[in-house]
Enzyme design. Structure first.
Site, PDB file in Angstrom:
ATOM      1  N   ASP A   1      26.433 -38.496  76.892  1.00  0.00           N
ATOM      2  CA  ASP A   1      27.444 -37.444  77.489  1.00  0.00           C
ATOM      3  C   ASP A   1      27.882 -37.606  78.691  1.00  0.00           C
ATOM      4  O   ASP A   1      28.120 -39.083  78.941  1.00  0.00           O
ATOM      5  CB  ASP A   1      26.559 -35.977  77.476  1.00  0.00           C
ATOM      6  CG  ASP A   1      27.530 -34.730  77.367  1.00  0.00           C
ATOM      7  OD1 ASP A   1      28.430 -34.690  78.043  1.00  0.00           O
ATOM      8  OD2 ASP A   1      27.248 -33.955  76.170  1.00  0.00           O
TER       9      ASP A   1
ATOM     10  N   HIS B   1      30.679 -39.326  78.440  1.00  0.00           N
ATOM     11  CA  HIS B   1      31.923 -38.534  78.323  1.00  0.00           C
ATOM     12  C   HIS B   1      32.781 -38.302  79.679  1.00  0.00           C
ATOM     13  O   HIS B   1      33.872 -38.350  79.519  1.00  0.00           O
ATOM     14  CB  HIS B   1      31.746 -37.027  77.860  1.00  0.00           C
ATOM     15  CG  HIS B   1      31.044 -37.004  76.468  1.00  0.00           C
ATOM     16  ND1 HIS B   1      30.632 -35.894  75.758  1.00  0.00           N
ATOM     17  CD2 HIS B   1      30.849 -37.921  75.563  1.00  0.00           C
ATOM     18  CE1 HIS B   1      30.223 -36.018  74.823  1.00  0.00           C
ATOM     19  NE2 HIS B   1      30.386 -37.437  74.441  1.00  0.00           N
TER      20      HIS B   1
END
Length: 524
Positions: free
Chosen positions: A303, A339
């Site tokens: 992430d 991300h």
């Protein structure tokens, strides 16, 4: 000549910053150095080596010793390691090596042994976890101590959560203890955690392994099971003067390192790792913290690499748990996958201020600098800076999104509408973003997307010395931010909707719309 700076110092490790021109995470060329001990007469020694990174960790130092450091192009640096009040070996307390990951009884025995070892550490002393694979249920650390993970040591969590301890949502005084996505919530305790401690150091060449892939943690990312949310990899709550040096932390059940309500935190030379498809395994998430330094750290996670947060206002306006984050510096780090490289939000209701990412490399992250919020959050994001950063293979380099579609109502019209809404406590504000000397290579979607609210436009964005070197020829048109009604983009420059942008190269500002349906009014 440049003077090396000491970023962090323990009894056995020193983290130095060697900022030669052009150095980001890596030095442009390896730098020869020499370290000499100045004590011991005929027993004094000299060590030579090469610094390939801008942040250099000097391991295996001797407590209470004077040193001299020399490197070409730098002033001579002398420093002294602090003393150690006593060394405790965790193996002396009955630790069991190489037990199976699903051996709950063995993991409990090891947790009890480690608890006794922690208790035995004198004030200012060090607990050593020796070489070996040690499986243990979560351990709580105390203040005024060092946890030293020796080279070859792996301290890992078991794969079973039967009997796993739980942190309640609040402590006896009503303060947030356990949390989940910015709200008080019971959560399983992190494999290593500390609550309300001062002067704690975690260091060494060893590994903390959360065993996220070995249990069932990654199969229920947004659920509550057994009355609790998933644990972090390392959870630091309401603590101050914490130093993290040199170790690797991997496979966290959820967020990897989560400082919550902490002050004066230093992290240098870490390796923070998780598989690219592991859910919500953010690398380092300081939440409601002050005075944080993250330097010389490598990220490759599932992430966001770094996500700066400040709590989330509840659905009914609950805000007694909110507190600002102020003063986070990220220097000479490598974000290899994630991300976002440096992310603000989306939990930012307490306010996020004075954040800088400088001299870093972001390679293969979805986004570089990313701000995300939405109506209902409230709070102010101010004074965010990115300077001297390389973005290579980043899909969208810069983004600020005030229509982020998080939470159960994230796609509701009142959140996603481009029409002006009434101002209130739930209106988020973004004021002050500086981008300077940023190089973009292999750009996929857009150099920048700034999507504000018509009732609260994004203000005071200043972009200078931004260079787009190349585009990704394999990229396909894709919406560059997570908001409804955003059109797909490919190889575009900087797009603006309800944001105030000043750029030294006006040609980088696109006249194209962000939304599928252009707004009724324009604000630039």
């Amino acid at each position: 000549m440049t003077r090396p700076s000491i970023l962090a110092l323990s009894a056995r490790i020193a983290a130095l910053c060697l900022p030669l021109p052009g150095a980001r995470y890596h030095q442009e060329e390896p730098l020869a150095f020499r370290l000499a001990s100045l004590d011991g007469g005929s027993d004094a020694w000299t060590r030579e080596g090469l610094a390939e990174t801008a942040v250099l960790l000097l391991h295996d130092l001797i407590p209470g010793t004077n040193y001299q450091f020399e490197a070409e192009g730098f002033e001579v640096l002398t420093f002294s390691t602090p003393p150690c009040a006593g060394l405790v070996d965790a193996a002396d307390f009955g630790l069991l090596a190489d037990i199976k990951l699903d051996d709950g009884n063995g993991a409990l025995r090891n947790a009890e042994a480690l608890a006794r070892a922690v208790e035995a550490v004198p004030r200012g002393g060090t607990l050593v976890v020796p070489r070996g694979i040690w499986t243990a249920y979560p351990i709580a650390l105390k203040g005024n101590m060092t946890l030293h993970l020796a080279e070859g040591a792996v301290l890992r969590a078991p794969s079973t959560r039967l009997g796993w301890p739980i942190l309640p949502a609040r402590d006896d005084m009503g303060r947030m203890l356990g949390s989940w996505e910015g709200l008080p919530a019971a959560c399983f305790a992190a494999p290593v955690h500390a609550v309300n401690v001062d002067n704690l150091t975690i260091e060494g060449r060893g590994i903390l392994d959360g065993s996220g892939a070995e249990g069932d943690w990654w199969t229920w990312p947004k659920e509550t099971r057994g009355g609790a949310r998933r644990p972090r990899g390392l959870h630091l709550v309401s603590s101050s003067d914490v130093t993290l040096l040199g170790f690797t932390i991997r496979n966290a059940p959820s967020w990897t390192i989560h400082p919550q309500g902490c002050e004066r935190l230093r992290a240098a030379g870490l390796n923070i790792l998780a598989p690219h498809d592991s859910p919500n395994t953010d690398g380092f998430n300081p939440e409601s913290c002050r005075d944080v330094l993250i330097a010389g750290t490598r990220f490759s996670v599932g992430d966001d690499c770094i996500a700066v947060k400040a709590g989330k206002r509840g659905d009914k306006g609950e805000e007694d748990h909110l507190s600002e984050t102020r003063g986070v510096q990220v220097r000479h780090c490598l974000m290899e996958r994630g991300h976002g490289g440096l992310v603000i939000g989306s939990e930012m209701s307490g306010g996020v201020h004075d954040i800088a990412v400088e001299d870093c490399e972001m390679r293969g992250t979805d986004r570089g600098l990313r701000l995300k919020t939405r109506r209902g959050r409230g709070g102010l994001i101010s004074n965010i800076a990115m300077r001297r950063v390389l973005l290579d293979g980043v899909q969208t380099a810069l983004s600020a999104n005030a229509h982020y579609h998080c939470d159960a109502d994230g796609h509701a019209d009142w959140v996603q509408s481009r029409a002006r809404q009434p101002l209130g406590t739930g209106t988020p504000l973004i004021d002050g973003i500086t981008v300077d000397h940023v190089e973009i290579r292999c750009l996929a979607h857009a150099a920048g997307v700034f999507l504000g609210l018509p009732e609260a436009p994004i203000r005071n964005v200043r972009i200078s010395n931004l260079i787009i070197q190349s585009h990704d020829p394999q990229a396909r048109p894709t919406p560059p931010i997570m908001a409804d009604h955003v059109r797909p983009m490919l190889h575009e420059a900087i797009l603006v909707e309800w944001a105030e942008i000043a750029c030294d190269d006006p040609g980088l500002i696109s006249n194209a719309a962000i939304s599928l349906n252009s707004p009724h009014e324009s604000y630039r």
